[in-house]
Design a protein around this motif. Structure first.
Motif, PDB file in Angstrom:
ATOM      1  N   ILE A 284     -20.376 -14.459 -73.486  1.00  0.00           N
ATOM      2  CA  ILE A 284     -20.285 -14.305 -74.868  1.00  0.00           C
ATOM      3  C   ILE A 284     -21.748 -14.047 -75.623  1.00  0.00           C
ATOM      4  N   ALA A 285     -22.769 -14.956 -75.169  1.00  0.00           N
ATOM      5  CA  ALA A 285     -24.105 -14.537 -75.668  1.00  0.00           C
ATOM      6  C   ALA A 285     -24.596 -13.497 -75.327  1.00  0.00           C
ATOM      7  N   ALA A 286     -24.223 -12.912 -74.380  1.00  0.00           N
ATOM      8  CA  ALA A 286     -24.853 -11.511 -73.938  1.00  0.00           C
ATOM      9  C   ALA A 286     -24.250 -10.442 -74.949  1.00  0.00           C
ATOM     10  N   GLN A 287     -23.180 -10.539 -75.632  1.00  0.00           N
ATOM     11  CA  GLN A 287     -22.701  -9.865 -76.416  1.00  0.00           C
ATOM     12  C   GLN A 287     -23.562  -9.631 -77.896  1.00  0.00           C
ATOM     13  N   PHE A 288     -23.930 -10.761 -78.145  1.00  0.00           N
ATOM     14  CA  PHE A 288     -24.774 -10.954 -79.449  1.00  0.00           C
ATOM     15  C   PHE A 288     -25.990 -10.046 -79.039  1.00  0.00           C
ATOM     16  N   ALA A 289     -26.756 -10.448 -77.968  1.00  0.00           N
ATOM     17  CA  ALA A 289     -28.082  -9.685 -77.668  1.00  0.00           C
ATOM     18  C   ALA A 289     -27.758  -7.961 -77.665  1.00  0.00           C
ATOM     19  N   ALA A 301     -27.384 -15.594 -69.896  1.00  0.00           N
ATOM     20  CA  ALA A 301     -26.724 -14.321 -70.410  1.00  0.00           C
ATOM     21  C   ALA A 301     -27.636 -13.107 -70.112  1.00  0.00           C
ATOM     22  N   ARG A 302     -28.970 -13.484 -69.972  1.00  0.00           N
ATOM     23  CA  ARG A 302     -29.835 -12.014 -69.585  1.00  0.00           C
ATOM     24  C   ARG A 302     -29.528 -11.265 -68.407  1.00  0.00           C
TER      25      ARG A 302
END
Length: 343
Positions: A284-289, A301-302
């Motif tokens: 999920i965090a990857a989608q923000f970035a 997430a990276r």
């Protein structure tokens, strides 16, 4: 996040200005920035939990804070930048987080968390989801050689081809940093020196601009602009991006960390904890970035990101996150007004 005031298209239902929210336990109310959270995240959260997310939008931290202090109620989660997390903490507006309910908090990069330790040494009040930088974008076609800090604004041969943000905090903090003063200094002489430095920069800029710097840079009207990467690079195609040098000045550089915070008046705290833990998942965090082309604050997430970030977390090691300067805000503003009317 420092964003431009643009047409606001809500991914979900728009709530009225501070009216009473329905008390349905299966509804979560978020007050946040426009175009920051992909709609797919809200949809996935609702599908998994049955909790519907309803979002209100603000265009500045000041707008958000003013509305909440004026009685805007019923919100569960807000998304302020670090200086306003600090202010809201001091005002007693935030819930201290129970990290037993956030087992994935350990995914967050210690470098990001450290940026917030000056006001929250144990990171008890925020869940960071975004880190960004205020940059100097330089068009290398027209400016092949230049210093990699704010002394670029002393280049008189670029007069009329440069802009600075119409933002006192950003510009004054950068000027103070160039003079080796902290942004929190209470020394009026230091603030006056910083103002004089900005006045020398002003002689070479076309204008202070917080609205159209991205478009002006893309059109070629301006060759050097202070601004935010997403607002600049979204205006450029791949060929145009190849001509841009993105400068994050180590001296005078500023950054922002935006976080989810839970209001202590939140009516749906159980739902809020579920959402916060959901956002800490690497996928999920990857989608923000990916959306904003920024490095993820979530270390695992990276590996899942599909878009190369415009810069790396390590580039922000020495930049300052804007802080609450309530004790000198009026003093800095006095000098800022002098800057604005100076020839």
């Amino acid at each position: 996040m420092k964003k431009l005031l643009a047409t606001l298209t809500l991914a979900l239902a728009f709530i009225g200005c501070g009216g009473k929210k329905e008390s349905n336990e299966n509804t979560l109310y978020i007050y946040g920035w426009a175009n920051t959270i992909p709609q797919s995240i809200y949809e996935a959260f609702e599908k998994e939990t049955g909790i519907k997310v309803v979002e209100d939008i603000y265009s500045s931290n000041e707008e958000m804070f003013t509305k909440l202090k004026a009685g805007g109620n019923g919100y569960d989660i807000v998304m302020p930048s670090a200086d306003y997390v600090e202010i809201m903490m001091k005002e007693g507006m935030l819930e201290k987080l129970d990290k037993n309910l956030l087992p994935s908090y350990s995914n967050l990069d210690p470098l990001v968390l450290e940026k917030l330790h000056h006001f929250d040494p144990e990171n008890n009040y925020e869940v960071p989801y975004l880190i960004g930088a205020t940059i100097i974008a330089v068009n290398k076609k027209y400016v092949p050689e230049f210093p990699r800090d704010y002394s670029i604004y002393e280049m008189s041969n670029l007069k009329g081809r440069m802009t600075l943000l119409d933002d006192m905090r950003e510009v004054m903090t950068s000027a103070l940093g160039m003079l080796n003063y902290p942004q929190t200094t209470e020394d009026e002489q230091a603030i006056a020196q910083a103002a004089d430095l900005v006045k020398s920069w002003k002689k070479n800029i076309a204008k202070f601009d917080a609205e159209s710097f991205g478009k002006g840079f893309a059109s070629g009207d301006f060759w050097v602009v202070q601004g935010y990467p997403d607002n600049i690079f979204k205006e450029l195609d791949e060929n145009e991006r190849a001509n841009v040098e993105l400068v994050i000045p180590e001296k005078g550089g500023t950054a922002y960390v935006d976080s989810f915070v839970m209001l202590n008046s939140a009516p749906h705290k159980d739902a809020a904890y579920k959402f916060l833990e959901f956002t800490l998942r690497p996928e999920i965090a990857a989608q923000f970035a990916d959306l904003l082309e920024t490095p993820s604050v979530n270390a695992p997430a990276r590996e899942l990101m599909t878009v190369k970030p415009l810069f790396e977390i390590s580039d922000l090691k020495n930049v300052q996150v804007l802080r609450d300067i309530h004790s000198t805000l009026d003093l800095q503003n006095k000098y800022w007004q002098e800057i604005l009317i100076a020839d």
